[in-house]
Design a protein around this motif. Structure first.
Motif, PDB file in Angstrom:
ATOM      1  N   ARG A 211       0.828  -1.208   0.000  1.00  0.00           N
ATOM      2  CA  ARG A 211       0.000   0.000   0.000  1.00  0.00           C
ATOM      3  C   ARG A 211       0.857   1.251   0.000  1.00  0.00           C
ATOM      4  N   VAL A 212       0.497   2.182  -0.839  1.00  0.00           N
ATOM      5  CA  VAL A 212       1.136   3.492  -0.803  1.00  0.00           C
ATOM      6  C   VAL A 212       0.549   4.249   0.379  1.00  0.00           C
ATOM      7  N   LYS A 213       1.406   4.756   1.255  1.00  0.00           N
ATOM      8  CA  LYS A 213       0.934   5.491   2.431  1.00  0.00           C
ATOM      9  C   LYS A 213       1.047   6.993   2.231  1.00  0.00           C
ATOM     10  N   SER A 214       2.104   7.407   1.515  1.00  0.00           N
ATOM     11  CA  SER A 214       2.234   8.838   1.248  1.00  0.00           C
ATOM     12  C   SER A 214       2.969   9.060  -0.065  1.00  0.00           C
ATOM     13  N   LEU A 215       2.748  10.253  -0.602  1.00  0.00           N
ATOM     14  CA  LEU A 215       3.322  10.612  -1.897  1.00  0.00           C
ATOM     15  C   LEU A 215       4.003  11.959  -1.742  1.00  0.00           C
ATOM     16  N   PHE A 216       5.209  12.064  -2.286  1.00  0.00           N
ATOM     17  CA  PHE A 216       5.814  13.380  -2.424  1.00  0.00           C
ATOM     18  C   PHE A 216       6.036  13.606  -3.903  1.00  0.00           C
ATOM     19  N   LEU A 217       5.379  14.640  -4.405  1.00  0.00           N
ATOM     20  CA  LEU A 217       5.354  14.891  -5.833  1.00  0.00           C
ATOM     21  C   LEU A 217       6.185  16.126  -6.110  1.00  0.00           C
ATOM     22  N   GLN A 218       7.147  15.986  -7.036  1.00  0.00           N
ATOM     23  CA  GLN A 218       7.931  17.159  -7.444  1.00  0.00           C
ATOM     24  C   GLN A 218       7.705  17.329  -8.922  1.00  0.00           C
ATOM     25  N   LEU A 219       7.106  18.461  -9.320  1.00  0.00           N
ATOM     26  CA  LEU A 219       6.753  18.606 -10.731  1.00  0.00           C
ATOM     27  C   LEU A 219       7.177  19.955 -11.292  1.00  0.00           C
ATOM     28  N   ASP A 220       7.678  19.902 -12.525  1.00  0.00           N
ATOM     29  CA  ASP A 220       7.946  21.100 -13.308  1.00  0.00           C
ATOM     30  C   ASP A 220       6.856  21.229 -14.356  1.00  0.00           C
ATOM     31  N   VAL A 221       6.256  22.413 -14.441  1.00  0.00           N
ATOM     32  CA  VAL A 221       5.166  22.602 -15.396  1.00  0.00           C
ATOM     33  C   VAL A 221       5.706  23.341 -16.614  1.00  0.00           C
ATOM     34  N   ASN A 222       5.692  22.677 -17.772  1.00  0.00           N
ATOM     35  CA  ASN A 222       6.229  23.299 -18.983  1.00  0.00           C
ATOM     36  C   ASN A 222       5.119  23.534 -20.012  1.00  0.00           C
ATOM     37  N   PHE A 223       4.744  24.810 -20.169  1.00  0.00           N
ATOM     38  CA  PHE A 223       3.651  25.136 -21.089  1.00  0.00           C
ATOM     39  C   PHE A 223       4.072  25.050 -22.556  1.00  0.00           C
ATOM     40  N   GLU A 224       5.372  25.145 -22.823  1.00  0.00           N
ATOM     41  CA  GLU A 224       5.825  25.030 -24.227  1.00  0.00           C
ATOM     42  C   GLU A 224       5.649  23.603 -24.746  1.00  0.00           C
ATOM     43  N   THR A 225       6.129  22.673 -23.947  1.00  0.00           N
ATOM     44  CA  THR A 225       6.048  21.270 -24.392  1.00  0.00           C
ATOM     45  C   THR A 225       4.763  20.584 -23.932  1.00  0.00           C
ATOM     46  N   ARG A 226       4.013  21.262 -23.070  1.00  0.00           N
ATOM     47  CA  ARG A 226       2.800  20.690 -22.486  1.00  0.00           C
ATOM     48  C   ARG A 226       3.093  19.358 -21.775  1.00  0.00           C
ATOM     49  N   VAL A 227       4.136  19.422 -20.984  1.00  0.00           N
ATOM     50  CA  VAL A 227       4.586  18.223 -20.285  1.00  0.00           C
ATOM     51  C   VAL A 227       4.867  18.567 -18.816  1.00  0.00           C
ATOM     52  N   LEU A 228       4.491  17.658 -17.929  1.00  0.00           N
ATOM     53  CA  LEU A 228       4.917  17.737 -16.531  1.00  0.00           C
ATOM     54  C   LEU A 228       6.082  16.772 -16.375  1.00  0.00           C
ATOM     55  N   THR A 229       7.146  17.236 -15.748  1.00  0.00           N
ATOM     56  CA  THR A 229       8.303  16.370 -15.534  1.00  0.00           C
ATOM     57  C   THR A 229       8.618  16.358 -14.048  1.00  0.00           C
ATOM     58  N   GLY A 230       9.006  15.208 -13.542  1.00  0.00           N
ATOM     59  CA  GLY A 230       9.390  15.203 -12.134  1.00  0.00           C
ATOM     60  C   GLY A 230       9.458  13.827 -11.519  1.00  0.00           C
ATOM     61  N   ASP A 231       9.313  13.828 -10.197  1.00  0.00           N
ATOM     62  CA  ASP A 231       9.425  12.599  -9.421  1.00  0.00           C
ATOM     63  C   ASP A 231       8.174  12.378  -8.588  1.00  0.00           C
ATOM     64  N   ALA A 232       7.783  11.133  -8.533  1.00  0.00           N
ATOM     65  CA  ALA A 232       6.771  10.730  -7.552  1.00  0.00           C
ATOM     66  C   ALA A 232       7.485   9.827  -6.558  1.00  0.00           C
ATOM     67  N   MET A 233       7.619  10.303  -5.314  1.00  0.00           N
ATOM     68  CA  MET A 233       8.252   9.473  -4.279  1.00  0.00           C
ATOM     69  C   MET A 233       7.137   8.856  -3.463  1.00  0.00           C
ATOM     70  N   LEU A 234       7.085   7.538  -3.488  1.00  0.00           N
ATOM     71  CA  LEU A 234       5.994   6.834  -2.828  1.00  0.00           C
ATOM     72  C   LEU A 234       6.513   6.078  -1.611  1.00  0.00           C
ATOM     73  N   THR A 235       5.935   6.391  -0.472  1.00  0.00           N
ATOM     74  CA  THR A 235       6.266   5.606   0.723  1.00  0.00           C
ATOM     75  C   THR A 235       5.298   4.434   0.751  1.00  0.00           C
TER      76      THR A 235
ATOM     77  N   THR B 260      12.067  -2.776   1.197  1.00  0.00           N
ATOM     78  CA  THR B 260      12.014  -1.452   0.572  1.00  0.00           C
ATOM     79  C   THR B 260      10.819  -0.662   1.106  1.00  0.00           C
ATOM     80  N   THR B 261      11.075   0.599   1.472  1.00  0.00           N
ATOM     81  CA  THR B 261       9.981   1.409   2.020  1.00  0.00           C
ATOM     82  C   THR B 261       9.654   2.626   1.161  1.00  0.00           C
ATOM     83  N   MET B 262      10.548   2.877   0.181  1.00  0.00           N
ATOM     84  CA  MET B 262      10.242   4.014  -0.681  1.00  0.00           C
ATOM     85  C   MET B 262      10.651   3.730  -2.118  1.00  0.00           C
TER      86      MET B 262
END
Ligand code: BES
Ligand code: ZN
Length: 624
Positions: free
Chosen positions: A41-65, A123-125
């Motif tokens: 089970r995923v207990k928590s999420l840390f989301l790091q996102l860059d919003v790029n309107f030129e490419t219409r893409v979100l880039t980043g990390d999803a860290m799942l505990t 593994t916890t994350m």
């Protein structure tokens, strides 16, 4: 897909303790997720996102505990994705961090792709580094021209039902709840807001952080980025919107605090801190979306006279039914929406009076009865079978209005006092849990039905309501005293006894107009259409619900003077509730089909992906 119930394995006792609510008699497999929450089970999420309107893409990390919840420590972590480009996966156990192998499964047209990550026992994350696709199903990227201000671009998400996976790799099932934090980078001058704590004083730094410290299901993950301003409405309520819209919006929603208080009085404290709302650009595909702490609204509910604020009551009500107590699978969707429509009307009664709430109940039952006449029996069931189908196919008035009618029926059998007490205890008991229809039925039986006498229990007729098609005999029949006059006036108008110009319709409320439309047949002829329009300027109505009913009638009666307005309505807003029936009606005739194709060609690029998906099916494939 096979509807496999979890037959709890021998070792399943400890599994149940932490993974599902203890009172759940038979947790059902969510057919709409690849994930394996019975093991991990995923207990928590840390989301790091860059919003790029030129490419219409979100880039980043999803860290799942993550937490293992079964004895089988060899199980891989399986996440849901759709269109994501996974760049790398890292797994962490204590201080030890290593690259993890991962496998993306084959694309399923409804579910997307599984992301299988074989991880070590301890593994916890897990950190997934990824990019979204420019046509991610949850995301709509708006050019400046598609916003009210016309100067800055806008991005918003719509995760319900199963589109969170197109912007966050996650266990995309409402059975799993997790807390989250996010760090979002945007171009300068834009504000980011999320379904989390938002600071009304936030400066536009281009770097924003969020925290949602109460566990929520993935479909409530939400983000919007744009030229967004804030107005305070009450001590814990406020309105976000584009600057040119925000004052009008704040006036329309000035009763939010009164609504929160009304709901608290009935069902216990509002548990989410602030209740803010965000008025979206017009392409938002729903009237409202109950993203926690920050409801998203279509601007089409701003009529200028608060006549459509029942949508606000509805989304607020979800803070109890849906966000606090959540449907565990999409076949239990009525637990979210039926309860919410029932509560919405209770709030409307408290804040705007019984007459208004009764009118809305009558209108609701009328739309249900009409829709039932069109729906196959299997789709008339509250506990709907969605095997092999998208949760979207369960979106009808059945979960909403039949669900609400069922609760109204229980209220009738047991009396308001007992039923209110029951609902309040239900929310307290299941708060922050996801439950199935069976769990609800068991709780209902133990806490209401068995408290009353056997005749009441027989009258409650729960099994038929939950598991059979149609509306059971003895269902409530809501009435609204104000509507009798409208029906008489409609009759006289149709019989030629009253001319359009002599109808007292200048004084009609929105709800009276809607009832008038419900009271006339599909075909009333172009002469009557013309007379009505001449007397009441319906083609230029600024009320989206009235205009929608009028345009539907215009298509049915081939009333050509309304066609330019039909086209502008279909291109200037993107609410699926309005688009779908209008396109469906248009394609019924040759001329209409040609009109639909021509309009859709222009409008399609302005719609949210979830709207184009359903309209493609009506108008016939992509018109590019
Ligand atoms: N949660 C729904 C919207 C939704 C449902 C989005 C299913 C995606 C999948 C929201 O609360 C809702 O019901 N909105 C209604 C308004 C309501 C007053 C009936 C809408 O948008 O029409
Ligand atoms: Zn709803």
């Amino acid at each position: 897909m096979i509807a496999a119930r979890f037959t709890a394995p021998l070792l399943g006792i400890c599994l149940m303790a932490s993974s599902t609510f203890a009172a759940d008699p038979a947790p059902e497999k969510d057919l709409h997720s690849f994930s394996n929450p019975e093991h991990l089970r995923v207990k928590s999420l840390f989301l790091q996102l860059d919003v790029n309107f030129e490419t219409r893409v979100l880039t980043g990390d999803a860290m799942l505990t993550i937490e293992r919840v079964s004895a089988d420590k060899t199980q891989p972590l399986v996440l849901d994705t759709r269109g994501l480009k996974v760049l790398s996966v890292t797994e962490i156990a204590g201080d030890d961090s290593v690259d993890a192998k991962f496998v993306l499964g084959k694309v399923d047209p409804i579910l997307g792709q599984s992301l299988t990550i074989p991880i070590r026992a301890n593994t916890t994350m897990v950190i997934v580094n990824y990019k979204t696709s420019p046509n991610a199903s949850a995301l709509q990227w708006l050019s400046p021209a598609q916003t009210a201000g016309k100067k800055k671009p806008y991005l918003f998400t719509q995760s319900e039902a199963i589109d969170a996976r197109s912007w966050v790799p996650c266990q995309d099932t409402p059975a799993v709840r997790f807390t989250y934090k996010a760090a979002v980078k945007t171009p300068p001058g834009l504000l980011a807001v999320m379904s989390a704590g938002n600071d009304p004083e936030q400066k536009r730094t281009g770097e924003y952080s969020f925290e949602m410290n109460q566990p929520i299901p993935s479909y409530l993950l939400a983000l919007a980025v744009g030229d967004i301003a804030f107005r305070k409405v009450g001590p814990r309520t406020g309105v976000y919107a584009e600057p040119s819209v925000v004052d009008k919006a704040a006036r329309e929603f000035s009763d939010l605090e009164a609504m929160v208080k009304a709901c608290e009085k009935l069902y216990g404290p509002y548990q989410w801190g602030r209740y803010d709302v965000l008025v979206m650009p017009p392409s938002f595909p729903f009237g409202g979306m109950e993203n926690p702490r920050l409801t998203f609204f279509s601007p089409t509910i701003i009529a200028g006279d608060k006549s459509l604020v029942s949508v606000a009551a509805h989304e607020l009500a979800h803070s109890w039914s849906g966000n606090l107590v959540t449907n565990a699978t999409w076949r239990d969707f009525w637990l979210n929406e039926g309860f919410t429509v029932y509560i919405e009307r209770r709030i409307m009664e408290e804040v705007y009076g019984k007459a208004r709430a009764d009118e809305e109940a009558v209108l609701g039952k009328q739309t249900l009865v009409k829709e039932l006449a069109e729906l196959p029996k299997s789709d008339q069931i509250l506990h709907i079978d969605l095997k092999g189908r998208s949760p979207d196919s369960g979106l009808s008035d059945v979960p909403y209005e039949k669900g609400a009618l069922f609760l109204k029926h229980l209220e009738g059998v047991y009396g308001r006092e007992a039923f209110d007490k029951f609902l309040k205890s239900y929310f307290a008991h299941f708060a922050f849990h996801s439950i199935t229809t069976a769990t609800f039925a068991k709780y209902l039986d133990e806490n209401l039905l068995r408290q009353g006498d056997p005749t009441q229990r027989a009258k409650a007729n729960v099994d038929e309501w939950l598991y059979q098609p149609g509306i059971p005999a003895g269902a409530p029949n809501p009435t609204a005293p104000t509507f009798a006059a409208i029906e008489a006036q409609a009759r006289d108008f149709l019989a030629g006894k009253t001319e359009a110009a002599n109808l007292p319709a200048k004084k009609w409320s929105t709800q009276e107009w809607l009832h008038f439309f419900d009271s006339v047949p599909a075909k009333i002829g172009t002469d009557r259409m013309k007379d009505l329009d001449a007397a009441f300027s319906l083609t230029t109505s600024g009320n989206s619900e009235v205009l929608f009913q009028w345009l539907l009638l215009a298509v049915k009666n081939d009333y050509a003077p309304a066609y330019p307005r039909l086209e502008s309505f279909l291109t200037e807003q993107g609410r699926r509730k309005f688009l779908q029936p209008l396109y469906e009606e248009l394609v019924k005739t040759g001329d209409g089909k040609a009109r639909a194709v021509a309009i859709y060609k222009k409008a399609r690029p302005t719609y949210h992906p979830s709207a184009t998906l359903s309209i493609d099916a009506i108008v016939g494939g992509k018109e590019k």
